[in-house]
Design a protein around this motif. Structure first.
Motif, PDB file in Angstrom:
ATOM      1  N   THR A 174     -21.732  40.505 -42.154  1.00  0.00           N
ATOM      2  CA  THR A 174     -21.100  41.377 -43.320  1.00  0.00           C
ATOM      3  C   THR A 174     -20.358  40.358 -43.987  1.00  0.00           C
ATOM      4  OG1 THR A 174     -19.051  41.401 -41.653  1.00  0.00           O
ATOM      5  CG2 THR A 174     -20.913  43.330 -41.986  1.00  0.00           C
ATOM      6  N   LEU A 175     -20.517  38.714 -43.253  1.00  0.00           N
ATOM      7  CA  LEU A 175     -19.657  37.884 -44.314  1.00  0.00           C
ATOM      8  C   LEU A 175     -20.167  37.367 -45.471  1.00  0.00           C
ATOM      9  CD1 LEU A 175     -19.010  35.406 -41.290  1.00  0.00           C
ATOM     10  CD2 LEU A 175     -17.467  37.171 -42.034  1.00  0.00           C
ATOM     11  N   SER A 176     -19.478  36.881 -46.452  1.00  0.00           N
ATOM     12  CA  SER A 176     -20.093  36.302 -47.623  1.00  0.00           C
ATOM     13  C   SER A 176     -20.864  34.867 -47.291  1.00  0.00           C
ATOM     14  CB  SER A 176     -19.064  36.179 -48.817  1.00  0.00           C
ATOM     15  OG  SER A 176     -18.271  35.028 -48.481  1.00  0.00           O
ATOM     16  N   GLY A 177     -21.456  34.523 -48.134  1.00  0.00           N
ATOM     17  CA  GLY A 177     -22.024  33.139 -47.993  1.00  0.00           C
ATOM     18  C   GLY A 177     -21.195  32.092 -47.683  1.00  0.00           C
ATOM     19  N   GLY A 178     -19.909  31.928 -48.358  1.00  0.00           N
ATOM     20  CA  GLY A 178     -19.157  31.009 -48.111  1.00  0.00           C
ATOM     21  C   GLY A 178     -18.364  31.279 -46.884  1.00  0.00           C
ATOM     22  N   GLN A 179     -18.032  32.449 -46.370  1.00  0.00           N
ATOM     23  CA  GLN A 179     -17.296  32.919 -45.322  1.00  0.00           C
ATOM     24  C   GLN A 179     -18.163  32.246 -43.996  1.00  0.00           C
ATOM     25  OE1 GLN A 179     -16.739  36.827 -45.955  1.00  0.00           O
ATOM     26  NE2 GLN A 179     -14.570  36.665 -46.836  1.00  0.00           N
ATOM     27  N   SER A 180     -19.306  32.619 -44.240  1.00  0.00           N
ATOM     28  CA  SER A 180     -20.503  32.186 -43.125  1.00  0.00           C
ATOM     29  C   SER A 180     -20.619  30.769 -42.958  1.00  0.00           C
ATOM     30  CB  SER A 180     -21.648  33.069 -43.449  1.00  0.00           C
ATOM     31  OG  SER A 180     -22.872  32.438 -42.767  1.00  0.00           O
ATOM     32  N   GLN A 181     -20.394  30.163 -44.110  1.00  0.00           N
ATOM     33  CA  GLN A 181     -20.565  28.690 -43.883  1.00  0.00           C
ATOM     34  C   GLN A 181     -19.517  27.981 -43.268  1.00  0.00           C
ATOM     35  OE1 GLN A 181     -21.684  26.517 -47.491  1.00  0.00           O
ATOM     36  NE2 GLN A 181     -23.292  25.424 -46.237  1.00  0.00           N
ATOM     37  N   ARG A 182     -18.273  28.729 -43.637  1.00  0.00           N
ATOM     38  CA  ARG A 182     -17.007  28.077 -42.886  1.00  0.00           C
ATOM     39  C   ARG A 182     -17.028  28.340 -41.382  1.00  0.00           C
ATOM     40  NH1 ARG A 182     -12.077  28.878 -46.995  1.00  0.00           N
ATOM     41  NH2 ARG A 182     -13.404  29.154 -48.995  1.00  0.00           N
ATOM     42  N   VAL A 183     -17.384  29.556 -41.061  1.00  0.00           N
ATOM     43  CA  VAL A 183     -17.635  29.895 -39.556  1.00  0.00           C
ATOM     44  C   VAL A 183     -18.426  28.937 -39.133  1.00  0.00           C
ATOM     45  CG1 VAL A 183     -18.033  31.561 -37.856  1.00  0.00           C
ATOM     46  CG2 VAL A 183     -16.790  32.189 -39.949  1.00  0.00           C
ATOM     47  N   ALA A 184     -19.740  28.544 -39.521  1.00  0.00           N
ATOM     48  CA  ALA A 184     -20.775  27.657 -39.136  1.00  0.00           C
ATOM     49  C   ALA A 184     -19.872  26.234 -38.789  1.00  0.00           C
ATOM     50  CB  ALA A 184     -21.956  27.741 -39.717  1.00  0.00           C
ATOM     51  N   ILE A 185     -19.164  25.932 -39.884  1.00  0.00           N
ATOM     52  CA  ILE A 185     -18.558  24.581 -39.772  1.00  0.00           C
ATOM     53  C   ILE A 185     -17.749  24.498 -38.549  1.00  0.00           C
ATOM     54  CG2 ILE A 185     -17.030  22.855 -40.844  1.00  0.00           C
ATOM     55  CD1 ILE A 185     -18.031  23.961 -43.416  1.00  0.00           C
ATOM     56  N   VAL A 186     -16.954  25.685 -38.402  1.00  0.00           N
ATOM     57  CA  VAL A 186     -15.752  25.543 -37.261  1.00  0.00           C
ATOM     58  C   VAL A 186     -16.769  25.485 -35.884  1.00  0.00           C
ATOM     59  CG1 VAL A 186     -14.280  27.293 -35.996  1.00  0.00           C
ATOM     60  CG2 VAL A 186     -14.280  27.052 -38.425  1.00  0.00           C
ATOM     61  N   ARG A 187     -17.807  26.235 -36.015  1.00  0.00           N
ATOM     62  CA  ARG A 187     -18.657  26.308 -34.652  1.00  0.00           C
ATOM     63  C   ARG A 187     -19.077  24.822 -34.387  1.00  0.00           C
ATOM     64  NH1 ARG A 187     -23.976  30.513 -34.216  1.00  0.00           N
ATOM     65  NH2 ARG A 187     -24.720  28.859 -35.588  1.00  0.00           N
ATOM     66  N   ALA A 188     -19.367  24.095 -35.320  1.00  0.00           N
ATOM     67  CA  ALA A 188     -20.013  22.768 -35.182  1.00  0.00           C
ATOM     68  C   ALA A 188     -19.073  21.859 -34.651  1.00  0.00           C
ATOM     69  CB  ALA A 188     -20.605  22.456 -36.288  1.00  0.00           C
ATOM     70  N   LEU A 189     -17.864  21.990 -34.980  1.00  0.00           N
ATOM     71  CA  LEU A 189     -16.782  21.146 -34.801  1.00  0.00           C
ATOM     72  C   LEU A 189     -15.956  21.200 -33.603  1.00  0.00           C
ATOM     73  CD1 LEU A 189     -15.049  20.694 -38.476  1.00  0.00           C
ATOM     74  CD2 LEU A 189     -16.763  18.934 -37.245  1.00  0.00           C
ATOM     75  N   ILE A 190     -15.857  22.436 -33.101  1.00  0.00           N
ATOM     76  CA  ILE A 190     -14.828  23.098 -32.069  1.00  0.00           C
ATOM     77  C   ILE A 190     -15.207  22.692 -30.840  1.00  0.00           C
ATOM     78  CG2 ILE A 190     -16.053  25.278 -31.371  1.00  0.00           C
ATOM     79  CD1 ILE A 190     -13.238  26.532 -31.974  1.00  0.00           C
ATOM     80  N   GLY A 191     -16.444  22.372 -30.231  1.00  0.00           N
ATOM     81  CA  GLY A 191     -16.919  21.880 -28.795  1.00  0.00           C
ATOM     82  C   GLY A 191     -16.618  20.636 -28.461  1.00  0.00           C
ATOM     83  N   SER A 192     -15.786  19.749 -29.168  1.00  0.00           N
ATOM     84  CA  SER A 192     -15.624  18.188 -28.753  1.00  0.00           C
ATOM     85  C   SER A 192     -16.957  17.565 -28.672  1.00  0.00           C
ATOM     86  CB  SER A 192     -14.779  18.117 -27.453  1.00  0.00           C
ATOM     87  OG  SER A 192     -13.661  18.901 -27.589  1.00  0.00           O
ATOM     88  N   PRO A 193     -17.737  17.662 -29.642  1.00  0.00           N
ATOM     89  CA  PRO A 193     -19.163  17.209 -29.478  1.00  0.00           C
ATOM     90  C   PRO A 193     -19.046  15.827 -29.735  1.00  0.00           C
ATOM     91  CG  PRO A 193     -18.830  18.077 -31.802  1.00  0.00           C
ATOM     92  CD  PRO A 193     -17.603  18.435 -31.280  1.00  0.00           C
ATOM     93  N   GLN A 194     -20.002  15.006 -29.229  1.00  0.00           N
ATOM     94  CA  GLN A 194     -20.142  13.424 -29.242  1.00  0.00           C
ATOM     95  C   GLN A 194     -20.993  13.078 -30.301  1.00  0.00           C
ATOM     96  OE1 GLN A 194     -22.123  11.347 -26.149  1.00  0.00           O
ATOM     97  NE2 GLN A 194     -23.726  13.020 -26.038  1.00  0.00           N
ATOM     98  N   ALA A 195     -21.239  13.834 -31.499  1.00  0.00           N
ATOM     99  CA  ALA A 195     -21.933  13.651 -32.709  1.00  0.00           C
ATOM    100  C   ALA A 195     -21.907  14.755 -33.543  1.00  0.00           C
ATOM    101  CB  ALA A 195     -23.313  12.805 -32.631  1.00  0.00           C
ATOM    102  N   VAL A 196     -21.645  14.838 -34.841  1.00  0.00           N
ATOM    103  CA  VAL A 196     -21.778  16.039 -35.419  1.00  0.00           C
ATOM    104  C   VAL A 196     -22.883  15.968 -36.769  1.00  0.00           C
ATOM    105  CG1 VAL A 196     -20.388  17.660 -37.106  1.00  0.00           C
ATOM    106  CG2 VAL A 196     -19.295  16.431 -35.127  1.00  0.00           C
ATOM    107  N   LEU A 197     -23.571  16.946 -36.826  1.00  0.00           N
ATOM    108  CA  LEU A 197     -24.845  16.683 -37.989  1.00  0.00           C
ATOM    109  C   LEU A 197     -24.352  18.211 -38.993  1.00  0.00           C
ATOM    110  CD1 LEU A 197     -27.626  16.431 -35.231  1.00  0.00           C
ATOM    111  CD2 LEU A 197     -26.377  14.591 -36.518  1.00  0.00           C
ATOM    112  N   LEU A 198     -24.091  17.693 -40.181  1.00  0.00           N
ATOM    113  CA  LEU A 198     -23.815  19.034 -41.228  1.00  0.00           C
ATOM    114  C   LEU A 198     -24.909  18.861 -42.247  1.00  0.00           C
ATOM    115  CD1 LEU A 198     -20.901  16.894 -40.591  1.00  0.00           C
ATOM    116  CD2 LEU A 198     -20.239  19.237 -41.289  1.00  0.00           C
ATOM    117  N   ASP A 199     -25.761  19.867 -42.195  1.00  0.00           N
ATOM    118  CA  ASP A 199     -26.932  20.152 -43.039  1.00  0.00           C
ATOM    119  C   ASP A 199     -26.610  20.842 -44.243  1.00  0.00           C
ATOM    120  OD1 ASP A 199     -29.478  19.985 -44.083  1.00  0.00           O
ATOM    121  OD2 ASP A 199     -30.545  20.857 -42.591  1.00  0.00           O
TER     122      ASP A 199
END
Lengths: 209, 266
Positions: free
Chosen positions: A133-158
């Motif tokens: 139900t999220l808009s494209g922009g909202q969905s992308q921001r949630v995806a960014i949060v999901r990629a950054l949140i778990g203290s990863p040792q590298a981050v890939l942003l496509d």
């Protein structure tokens, strides 16, 4: 740190890469079909390396000749997928908290932390909405949060900003940069937009066919 | 504006009407034969109650057993390339097309106490006799219900976009966690449909059950077997039990309406 010297091969596509990334934000730029997404998928462990060696923070994670391959779930990498790939049966908040719960954090604490990060990215108001139900922009921001949140040792942003509208682009870019600086890890940004690189990246790698 | 393909000729409509009548008439006939005033007393009769209890217990157990066997099977068929895959798929489908009595005879060949391939060993070593026991009913029902579950799950697994499982893996979800937290929720519609179809098939099983497990009241006599037996001795009871089974099957169809018959109304 990411070190890759080898051939990225996905289906009929194959390309040799030789790159050394320190703890910096590197922009990968180039035309369609030069293998930007394949490069990210290989680093994440979703596609095995054709030949050569891939190291993340000095540890070999893929080396076909040595028969070494670390599965994606053990690489601890944060990734924004081009189509976001949010789980459709979960709310925005549960999507964002997912990497934390995978690291053994209790669900309520994970949700609290995820909520704080969603707030920073301006999507706390849709936290309880199901992903479809999220808009494209909202969905992308949630995806960014999901990629950054778990203290990863590298981050890939496509293509992490492709669905964000022009008015919010700068603030999202700033948030991403702030988070990546705090994490202090290698980050690779794939984008078609040169201005994203100018504002976000410390270095640009330009690939041609 | 009517296109040529949307115009339905009269003879097609008449054919369709005859088809509907052909399917509806037996149900109407059954409803007409039921002694509605005695329905409750017929359904609470000892033999009927026993049959319903055994049917319910065996069909639910068979569905769960089919799930335990069918999920790994469906997974391998949907996601693995291996030699003999076509043979395994044909084997899975076989109980669907096999006459159920033949299925029962085949089960006797495998698990029969005296002549079965495994039956003797099971009896002497583990002390389990499958023939003429409730276990036999469960095995016979599982045998015929398994293909329905495997087909539904295989289709469901094929239709799941792998990007969600890939995203979960990158976020640190290991095999079992990934299955429980991501694959299973995505598979839910197919799983529910498969479970309901398998359960309905198990509930209606007759041929394999009577051949393999017999027709012993209070032990292996399921509701369909009781209907068949009562048709001579107590026809009113047979009709009462039949109408209950029809009601249960209608319930399953209503439960599946979105998936199987919802499209027809649009």
């Amino acid at each position: 740190m990411i070190s890759l010297h080898g051939t990225v091969a996905v289906g009929a596509f194959s390309r040799h890469f030789s790159l050394e990334f320190g703890n910096e934000i590197v922009g990968v730029f180039g035309a369609n079909g030069i293998g930007k997404t394949s490069l990210l998928r290989t680093i994440a462990g979703l596609c095995p390396l054709g030949e050569g060696e891939l190291k993340v923070n000095g540890v070999i994670v893929d080396a076909p000749a040595k028969k070494q391959f670390v599965r994606p779930e053990l690489r601890n990498i944060g990734m924004v997928f081009q189509d976001h790939s949010l789980f459709p049966f979960m709310t925005a908040l549960d999507n964002a908290a997912f990497p934390l719960t995978m690291r053994g954090m209790k669900r309520n604490i994970a949700r609290k932390l995820a909520m704080e990060t969603l707030e920073q990215f301006g999507v706390a108001n849709v936290a309880e909405q199901l992903a479809p139900t999220l808009s494209g922009g909202q969905s992308q921001r949630v995806a960014i949060v999901r990629a950054l949140i778990g203290s990863p040792q590298a981050v890939l942003l496509d293509e992490p900003l492709s669905a964000i509208d022009d008015e919010s682009r700068e603030s999202v870019r700033n948030q991403i940069r702030e988070h990546l600086n705090r994490l202090g890890v290698s980050a690779i940004v794939v984008s078609h937009d040169r201005t994203d690189f100018d504002h976000l990246c410390t270095r640009i790698e330009n690939y041609t066919r | 504006m009517n296109s040529v393909s949307s115009r339905t000729p009269r003879f097609v409509r008449i054919g369709a009407l005859i088809g509907v009548l052909f399917l509806a008439l037996p149900i109407v006939g059954l409803l007409k034969r039921v002694a509605w005033s005695k329905l409750w007393s017929q359904l609470t009769d000892v033999a009927t109650r026993d049959a319903l209890r055994i049917s319910l217990y065996a069909s639910v157990s068979a569905t769960l057993l089919a799930l335990v066997l069918g999920l790994p099977l469906a997974w391998c068929l949907a996601r693995m390339q291996f030699t003999g895959r076509r043979f395994v798929r044909a084997l899975v489908l076989l109980p669907m097309v096999l006459p159920p009595v033949v299925g029962g005879v085949a089960l006797l060949g495998a698990y029969g106490k005296t002549s079965g391939l495994l039956g003797g060993v099971l009896d002497s070593v583990v002390g389990i006799q499958l023939t003429y026991s409730l276990w036999g009913v469960i095995i016979a029902e599982t045998f015929v219900a398994l293909p329905f579950l495997v087909l539904a799950l295989e289709g469901g697994l094929r239709s799941i976009d792998s990007k969600y499982e890939e995203a979960a893996a990158v976020m640190g979800a290991k095999d079992l966690t990934r299955f429980m937290r991501v694959t299973l929720p995505l598979l839910k519609p197919s799983l529910v449909a498969g479970l309901m179809l398998a359960w309905a098939r198990a509930l209606g099983e007759f041929g394999a059950t009577i051949t393999f497990a017999g027709n012993i009241q209070g032990r292996t006599q399921t509701a369909p077997l009781a209907v068949y037996t009562m048709l001579e001795s107590n026809p009113e009871g047979a009709y009462a039990l039949s109408v209950l089974l029809v009601a249960i099957c209608v319930g399953v169809l209503v439960g599946l309406r979105d998936r199987w018959i919802g499209g027809a109304s649009q």
